[in-house]
Design a protein around this motif. Structure first.
Motif, PDB file in Angstrom:
ATOM      1  N   GLN A  31       0.837  -1.216   0.000  1.00  0.00           N
ATOM      2  CA  GLN A  31       0.000   0.000   0.000  1.00  0.00           C
ATOM      3  C   GLN A  31       0.864   1.255   0.000  1.00  0.00           C
ATOM      4  OE1 GLN A  31      -2.358  -0.750   3.508  1.00  0.00           O
ATOM      5  NE2 GLN A  31      -4.016  -1.699   2.345  1.00  0.00           N
ATOM      6  N   SER A  35     -14.308   3.813  -7.046  1.00  0.00           N
ATOM      7  CA  SER A  35     -13.106   4.151  -6.274  1.00  0.00           C
ATOM      8  C   SER A  35     -12.522   5.492  -6.701  1.00  0.00           C
ATOM      9  CB  SER A  35     -12.059   3.038  -6.384  1.00  0.00           C
ATOM     10  OG  SER A  35     -11.595   2.931  -7.717  1.00  0.00           O
ATOM     11  N   ASN A  49     -14.371   7.697  -4.284  1.00  0.00           N
ATOM     12  CA  ASN A  49     -13.458   7.339  -3.193  1.00  0.00           C
ATOM     13  C   ASN A  49     -13.963   6.149  -2.374  1.00  0.00           C
ATOM     14  OD1 ASN A  49     -10.927   8.063  -2.305  1.00  0.00           O
ATOM     15  ND2 ASN A  49     -11.747   9.085  -0.470  1.00  0.00           N
ATOM     16  N   LYS A  50     -14.614   5.207  -3.036  1.00  0.00           N
ATOM     17  CA  LYS A  50     -15.144   4.033  -2.324  1.00  0.00           C
ATOM     18  C   LYS A  50     -14.121   2.898  -2.403  1.00  0.00           C
ATOM     19  CE  LYS A  50     -19.702   5.271  -2.085  1.00  0.00           C
ATOM     20  NZ  LYS A  50     -20.934   4.978  -1.504  1.00  0.00           N
ATOM     21  N   LYS A  51     -14.157   2.084  -1.361  1.00  0.00           N
ATOM     22  CA  LYS A  51     -13.164   1.002  -1.273  1.00  0.00           C
ATOM     23  C   LYS A  51     -13.653  -0.211  -2.080  1.00  0.00           C
ATOM     24  CE  LYS A  51     -10.687  -1.383   2.291  1.00  0.00           C
ATOM     25  NZ  LYS A  51     -10.719  -1.816   3.654  1.00  0.00           N
ATOM     26  N   ASP A  63      -9.291  -6.940  -3.082  1.00  0.00           N
ATOM     27  CA  ASP A  63     -10.149  -6.473  -1.999  1.00  0.00           C
ATOM     28  C   ASP A  63      -9.384  -6.451  -0.671  1.00  0.00           C
ATOM     29  OD1 ASP A  63     -12.724  -5.620  -1.298  1.00  0.00           O
ATOM     30  OD2 ASP A  63     -13.102  -7.539  -0.331  1.00  0.00           O
ATOM     31  N   ILE A 105      -6.672  -3.304  -0.850  1.00  0.00           N
ATOM     32  CA  ILE A 105      -7.083  -1.904  -1.062  1.00  0.00           C
ATOM     33  C   ILE A 105      -7.181  -1.158   0.286  1.00  0.00           C
ATOM     34  CG2 ILE A 105      -9.576  -2.372  -1.120  1.00  0.00           C
ATOM     35  CD1 ILE A 105      -9.776  -0.419  -3.481  1.00  0.00           C
ATOM     36  N   ASP A 132      -8.034   1.886   3.154  1.00  0.00           N
ATOM     37  CA  ASP A 132      -9.173   2.770   3.449  1.00  0.00           C
ATOM     38  C   ASP A 132      -8.925   4.152   2.855  1.00  0.00           C
ATOM     39  OD1 ASP A 132     -10.406   0.799   4.927  1.00  0.00           O
ATOM     40  OD2 ASP A 132      -9.283   1.317   6.730  1.00  0.00           O
ATOM     41  N   GLN A 133      -7.670   4.583   2.961  1.00  0.00           N
ATOM     42  CA  GLN A 133      -7.314   5.902   2.433  1.00  0.00           C
ATOM     43  C   GLN A 133      -6.996   5.779   0.941  1.00  0.00           C
ATOM     44  OE1 GLN A 133      -7.427   8.582   4.365  1.00  0.00           O
ATOM     45  NE2 GLN A 133      -8.066   7.243   6.047  1.00  0.00           N
ATOM     46  N   PRO A 164      -8.506   4.820  -1.952  1.00  0.00           N
ATOM     47  CA  PRO A 164      -8.690   3.577  -2.705  1.00  0.00           C
ATOM     48  C   PRO A 164      -8.601   3.792  -4.224  1.00  0.00           C
ATOM     49  CG  PRO A 164     -10.780   4.286  -1.732  1.00  0.00           C
ATOM     50  CD  PRO A 164      -9.716   5.167  -1.163  1.00  0.00           C
ATOM     51  N   ASN A 181      -6.018   1.845  -6.703  1.00  0.00           N
ATOM     52  CA  ASN A 181      -6.396   1.083  -7.903  1.00  0.00           C
ATOM     53  C   ASN A 181      -5.651   1.597  -9.127  1.00  0.00           C
ATOM     54  OD1 ASN A 181      -8.183  -0.670  -6.690  1.00  0.00           O
ATOM     55  ND2 ASN A 181      -9.997   0.563  -7.108  1.00  0.00           N
TER      56      ASN A 181
END
Ligand code: SF4
Length: 366
Positions: free
Chosen positions: A24, A143, A147-149, A185, A188, A190-191, A193, A197
């Motif tokens: 990450q 994402s 900004n969704k995970k 999944d 990825i 939380d911050q 995402p 990607n």
């Protein structure tokens, strides 16, 4: 230590927590410094991102950029695209191929206007119901724009994962894809995402390339199994796909009074519903002239001349057309226009959305 977890009957090796943290952090740092300046990255407008993701399916970034810029100029908002005619959309897509992408995008955008008041849905269950929006596009839009995970696994990400975790399974299989989606999944963060990607895809495009991956410059080399084992050149593993089926095809360049005859392709199958030169499948090169002469006789056309103009080839994903091009000059048009047939002046042919294979034929003629 690698943990194992069962998920929907799949056994998946998940990397340890420390490895996930390294991936990450290193990927996000690298992306912040190395991301390319691309026209769909100027803002987080879900519509702009959606169009780019659809265009980028099966098409390289360099090829997409000019098409994308023209398309956004013509249809700057989702409403503009929804209000366009099918012909306008297909014309704007001309040259990119895989026209069902454009048609699906167009009908999905209309649905967004009708059902969701023009706002691209921000929930996976809703957006994935739209035409042409599969799991990858869902993840990319949610994402990046919202900004969704949600993971987004495309061919680049599959390649990176197969090397990073030394996965020696066929990347074309649905089971491997499911495993990769589950892996994504678990990776990825939380911050950011969306950035994560995009970082994975960018790594696949710039560093972990199909041929000669640049492991020395790779931000995740320290945790890469393939690189440590020296097998990065052997991965990803992919079963050999069947070659496209060879089909001999006859194209007719049928003209009269500076007009050329176009025929609409059937509503099903290859290049469905697009205008094209009259086309007959399963006509081998040695029979092309005879076949055209028979067609002329059967239709009682009055003809000035018929000639073989030449041959060309075109490869689609599942078909390989070996084309004979025959020119027919009619004394009079004689053929009534209909919803499937029209005469068009040679000057106007540029304004019609013609699939690439027919443009290629045109180049031989004009
Ligand atoms: S180290 Fe090499 S093989 Fe591994 S992810 Fe990076 S570029 Fe790909």
């Amino acid at each position: 230590m690698i943990r194992k977890k069962n998920h929907k009957n799949l056994t998946i090796n998940l990397p340890p927590k420390e490895t996930i943290q390294v991936i990450q952090k290193e990927l996000l740092d690298w992306y912040n410094q190395n991301q390319r300046d691309l026209p769909w990255r100027i803002n987080k407008d879900p519509y702009r991102i959606w169009v780019s993701e659809v265009m980028l399916q099966q098409t390289r970034v360099d090829t997409v950029i000019p098409y994308y810029e023209r398309f956004m100029k013509q249809f700057p908002t989702l409403e503009d695209l929804a209000n366009a005619t099918d012909e306008q959309v297909v014309k704007a897509w001309e040259g990119l191929g895989y026209y069902s992408r454009a048609r699906n995008l167009h009908s999905a955008v209309k649905e967004v206007v009708e059902k969701y008041a023009g706002k691209v849905p921000d929930q996976p269950e809703t957006i994935s119901q739209l035409k042409g929006v599969g799991s990858y596009t869902t993840g990319a839009i949610l994402s990046i724009a919202y900004n969704k995970k949600v993971p987004a696994v495309d061919g680049n990400v599959m390649r990176v994962f197969s090397r990073l975790f030394a996965i020696k399974e066929d990347i074309a299989s649905a089971t491997t894809r499911k495993k990769m989606e589950y892996l994504a999944d678990s990776l990825i963060p939380d911050q950011a995402p969306g950035d994560f990607n995009q970082a994975l895809m960018e790594l696949g495009a710039l560093v972990c390339t199909p041929v000669s991956p640049q492991c020395l410059f790779c931000p995740v080399q320290s945790v890469c199994h393939a690189s440590h084992q020296g097998i990065q050149g052997e991965l990803p593993y992919k079963k050999k796909a069947k070659p496209p089926l060879k089909v001999p095809v006859l194209f007719g360049w049928i003209t009269s009074d500076s007009k050329v005859l176009l025929e609409k392709r059937p509503n099903k199958g290859l290049l469905r519903g697009m205008w094209a030169l009259p086309t007959w499948e399963d006509v081998i090169e040695s029979k092309a002239l005879d076949t055209m002469q028979k067609i002329v006789i059967e239709n009682n056309w009055l003809v000035k001349n018929i000639n073989i103009k030449g041959n060309l080839e075109h490869i689609f994903s599942h078909r390989h057309w070996k084309i004979s091009l025959v020119t027919v000059e009619l004394i009079e048009q004689g053929l009534e226009p209909s919803s499937n047939l029209k005469w068009i002046s040679l000057d106007d042919i540029e304004k019609i959305a013609l699939p690439n294979v027919y443009r290629k034929a045109l180049k031989m003629l004009v």
